[in-house]
Design a protein around this motif. Structure first.
Motif, mmCIF file in Angstrom:
data_model
loop_
_atom_site.group_PDB
_atom_site.id
_atom_site.type_symbol
_atom_site.label_atom_id
_atom_site.label_comp_id
_atom_site.label_asym_id
_atom_site.label_seq_id
_atom_site.Cartn_x
_atom_site.Cartn_y
_atom_site.Cartn_z
ATOM 1 N N CYS A 59 83.370 33.195 -15.472
ATOM 2 C CA CYS A 59 82.628 32.520 -14.408
ATOM 3 C C CYS A 59 81.599 31.553 -14.990
ATOM 4 O O CYS A 59 80.714 31.956 -15.747
ATOM 5 C CB CYS A 59 81.942 33.555 -13.514
ATOM 6 S SG CYS A 59 80.941 32.783 -12.217
ATOM 7 N N HIS A 60 81.694 30.296 -14.595
ATOM 8 C CA HIS A 60 80.775 29.289 -15.143
ATOM 9 C C HIS A 60 79.331 29.531 -14.692
ATOM 10 O O HIS A 60 78.402 29.157 -15.375
ATOM 11 C CB HIS A 60 81.246 27.882 -14.767
ATOM 12 C CG HIS A 60 81.647 27.744 -13.333
ATOM 13 N ND1 HIS A 60 82.831 28.248 -12.855
ATOM 14 C CD2 HIS A 60 81.002 27.223 -12.278
ATOM 15 C CE1 HIS A 60 82.904 28.013 -11.562
ATOM 16 N NE2 HIS A 60 81.809 27.390 -11.191
ATOM 17 N N HIS A 61 79.146 30.159 -13.530
ATOM 18 C CA HIS A 61 77.779 30.458 -13.089
ATOM 19 C C HIS A 61 77.152 31.513 -14.011
ATOM 20 O O HIS A 61 75.990 31.410 -14.392
ATOM 21 C CB HIS A 61 77.775 30.976 -11.643
ATOM 22 C CG HIS A 61 78.039 29.896 -10.639
ATOM 23 N ND1 HIS A 61 77.061 29.040 -10.193
ATOM 24 C CD2 HIS A 61 79.184 29.514 -10.009
ATOM 25 C CE1 HIS A 61 77.588 28.182 -9.320
ATOM 26 N NE2 HIS A 61 78.871 28.457 -9.204
ATOM 27 N N PRO A 73 80.869 37.900 -11.492
ATOM 28 C CA PRO A 73 81.609 37.950 -10.218
ATOM 29 C C PRO A 73 81.505 39.290 -9.500
ATOM 30 O O PRO A 73 81.205 39.337 -8.296
ATOM 31 C CB PRO A 73 83.050 37.654 -10.662
ATOM 32 C CG PRO A 73 82.897 36.845 -11.909
ATOM 33 C CD PRO A 73 81.678 37.358 -12.598
ATOM 34 N N LYS A 76 78.162 39.807 -7.891
ATOM 35 C CA LYS A 76 77.934 38.999 -6.683
ATOM 36 C C LYS A 76 78.626 39.631 -5.472
ATOM 37 O O LYS A 76 78.103 39.587 -4.355
ATOM 38 C CB LYS A 76 78.402 37.545 -6.921
ATOM 39 C CG LYS A 76 77.445 36.798 -7.848
ATOM 40 C CD LYS A 76 77.837 35.367 -8.094
ATOM 41 C CE LYS A 76 78.881 35.215 -9.143
ATOM 42 N NZ LYS A 76 79.003 33.871 -9.695
ATOM 43 N N CYS A 107 78.537 30.850 -6.264
ATOM 44 C CA CYS A 107 79.993 31.002 -6.413
ATOM 45 C C CYS A 107 80.628 29.851 -5.653
ATOM 46 O O CYS A 107 80.312 29.642 -4.485
ATOM 47 C CB CYS A 107 80.480 32.330 -5.831
ATOM 48 S SG CYS A 107 82.280 32.435 -5.728
ATOM 49 N N ASN A 108 81.472 29.095 -6.319
ATOM 50 C CA ASN A 108 82.105 27.984 -5.602
ATOM 51 C C ASN A 108 83.571 28.282 -5.275
ATOM 52 O O ASN A 108 84.362 27.385 -5.063
ATOM 53 C CB ASN A 108 81.951 26.660 -6.352
ATOM 54 C CG ASN A 108 82.505 26.723 -7.727
ATOM 55 O OD1 ASN A 108 82.135 27.616 -8.488
ATOM 56 N ND2 ASN A 108 83.397 25.821 -8.070
ATOM 57 N N CYS A 110 86.143 29.231 -6.917
ATOM 58 C CA CYS A 110 87.186 28.611 -7.761
ATOM 59 C C CYS A 110 88.313 29.591 -8.086
ATOM 60 O O CYS A 110 89.400 29.202 -8.428
ATOM 61 C CB CYS A 110 86.569 28.086 -9.054
ATOM 62 S SG CYS A 110 86.046 29.398 -10.180
ATOM 63 N N ARG A 111 88.034 30.878 -8.009
ATOM 64 C CA ARG A 111 89.006 31.953 -8.254
ATOM 65 C C ARG A 111 89.445 32.071 -9.716
ATOM 66 O O ARG A 111 90.476 32.657 -10.016
ATOM 67 C CB ARG A 111 90.230 31.799 -7.352
ATOM 68 C CG ARG A 111 89.900 32.054 -5.896
ATOM 69 C CD ARG A 111 91.130 32.056 -5.032
ATOM 70 N NE ARG A 111 90.924 32.799 -3.804
ATOM 71 C CZ ARG A 111 90.533 32.250 -2.672
ATOM 72 N NH1 ARG A 111 90.271 30.978 -2.611
ATOM 73 N NH2 ARG A 111 90.392 32.997 -1.584
ATOM 74 N N CYS A 113 87.962 33.816 -11.942
ATOM 75 C CA CYS A 113 87.798 35.227 -12.318
ATOM 76 C C CYS A 113 89.022 36.050 -11.924
ATOM 77 O O CYS A 113 89.407 36.984 -12.642
ATOM 78 C CB CYS A 113 86.536 35.793 -11.682
ATOM 79 S SG CYS A 113 86.357 35.403 -9.943
HETATM 80 S S1 SF4 Z 1 85.380 32.473 -7.881
HETATM 81 FE FE1 SF4 Z 1 84.700 31.131 -9.584
HETATM 82 S S2 SF4 Z 1 82.529 30.776 -9.185
HETATM 83 FE FE2 SF4 Z 1 83.124 32.526 -7.942
HETATM 84 S S3 SF4 Z 1 82.662 34.310 -9.180
HETATM 85 FE FE3 SF4 Z 1 84.790 33.776 -9.616
HETATM 86 S S4 SF4 Z 1 84.742 32.440 -11.405
HETATM 87 FE FE4 SF4 Z 1 82.642 32.539 -10.561
#
Ligand code: SF4
Ligand code: SF4
Length: 270
Positions: A59-61, A73, A76, A107-108, A110-111, A113
């Motif tokens: 996850c880039h965040h 992830p 969250k 979280c954007n 992006c999926r 993860c």
């Molecule tokens: S969907 Fe993307 S932004 Fe959201 S938690 Fe997973 S990797 Fe991070």
């Protein structure tokens, strides 16, 4: 142990709207999404996660916050949907604010993860349920809300009125006549091969792109038309709030225009 300082994002669309909410309304929105709209996979995903943390590094965040575990992830999900389930939907306004901040700014969807989770747990789906709940309650970043309301009002993301659309096409046509003799941009033309729908920005801020596109289409002799009524913008920003009602309304409009003009297909720009 490493210490992390969380940066709290403030947004008028999240903070101010809370004043108009009460806990009954919140519970109604949660019940609607979790009981009527979400599939069995909600429970399966939440119960299957073993908190192994394998998805964190994807996850880039999480990475851009220096490995702060609260941006992982699984964390969250635990802090949002997990919390809602644990409290059986009886959550406070402050909880909603926290969920909205996580779902919209951390979280954007992006999926990425999900690709790395050994169980294929769809974190994006779980967080999207949080966006849906917050969206129903009108708690979302102001910028997103503004674009959604614009779609509701005039089927484009930038509050461009129908006369402004026609005006824009008219002056582009005037400009093109410097290069193409008697250039005529087809608009609302029936029985064309193609209905061209464009990005909202191309009509308002990036008109040179639209002009170039139209120039190529005219010179190459493509049989196309632009819509002559609202519905020329193919973007559908309501997706970011998971506002399915507005999404449907916008998509239906495109279909109706295509049917009315009897085109063979719809082409959209980049
Ligand atoms: S969907 Fe993307 S932004 Fe959201 S938690 Fe997973 S990797 Fe991070
Ligand atoms: S979502 Fe999957 S990879 Fe991430 S902690 Fe849960 S089980 Fe592990």
């Amino acid at each position: 142990m490493k210490e992390f300082k969380r940066e709290i994002i403030t947004d008028i669309g999240i903070d101010r709207v809370l004043d108009f909410l009460d806990e009954k309304r919140i519970k109604r929105a949660i019940d609607r999404v979790l009981s009527k709209e979400s599939a069995a996979r909600l429970k399966a995903f939440v119960q299957t996660c073993v908190h192994c943390g394998l998805c964190s590094e994807t996850c880039h965040h999480y990475l851009s916050h220096d490995g702060d575990p609260t941006y992982a992830p699984a964390a969250k999900v635990k802090m949002t949907i997990g919390d809602i389930l644990e409290k059986d939907g009886n959550v406070t306004k402050e909880d909603i604010k926290r969920y909205a901040r996580i779902a919209f700014t951390e979280c954007n969807l992006c999926r990425r993860c999900t690709m790395f989770c050994p169980f294929g747990i769809d974190i994006g789906y779980l967080i999207s349920l949080v966006r849906r709940i917050c969206g129903i309650l009108g708690v979302a970043p102001q910028f997103i809300q503004d674009q959604v309301y614009s779609h509701m009002s005039c089927y484009n993301m930038l509050w461009l009125k129908q006369d402004e659309w026609l005006d824009t096409i008219q002056w582009i046509e005037d400009e093109l006549r410097y290069e193409i003799k008697n250039a005529r941009i087809p608009i609302g033309k029936k029985d064309s091969d193609i209905l061209l729908l464009i990005h909202g920005l191309e009509a308002k801020y990036m008109t040179p792109l639209l002009m170039n596109m139209l120039k190529i289409m005219l010179v190459s002799g493509v049989d196309f038309t632009l819509p002559d009524i609202d519905g020329w913008d193919y973007t559908n920003k309501s997706i970011y709030m998971h506002d399915f009602e507005t999404m449907t309304m916008v998509t239906k409009r495109h279909y109706e225009i295509a049917t009315k003009l009897r085109v063979k297909r719809i082409v959209i720009t980049e």
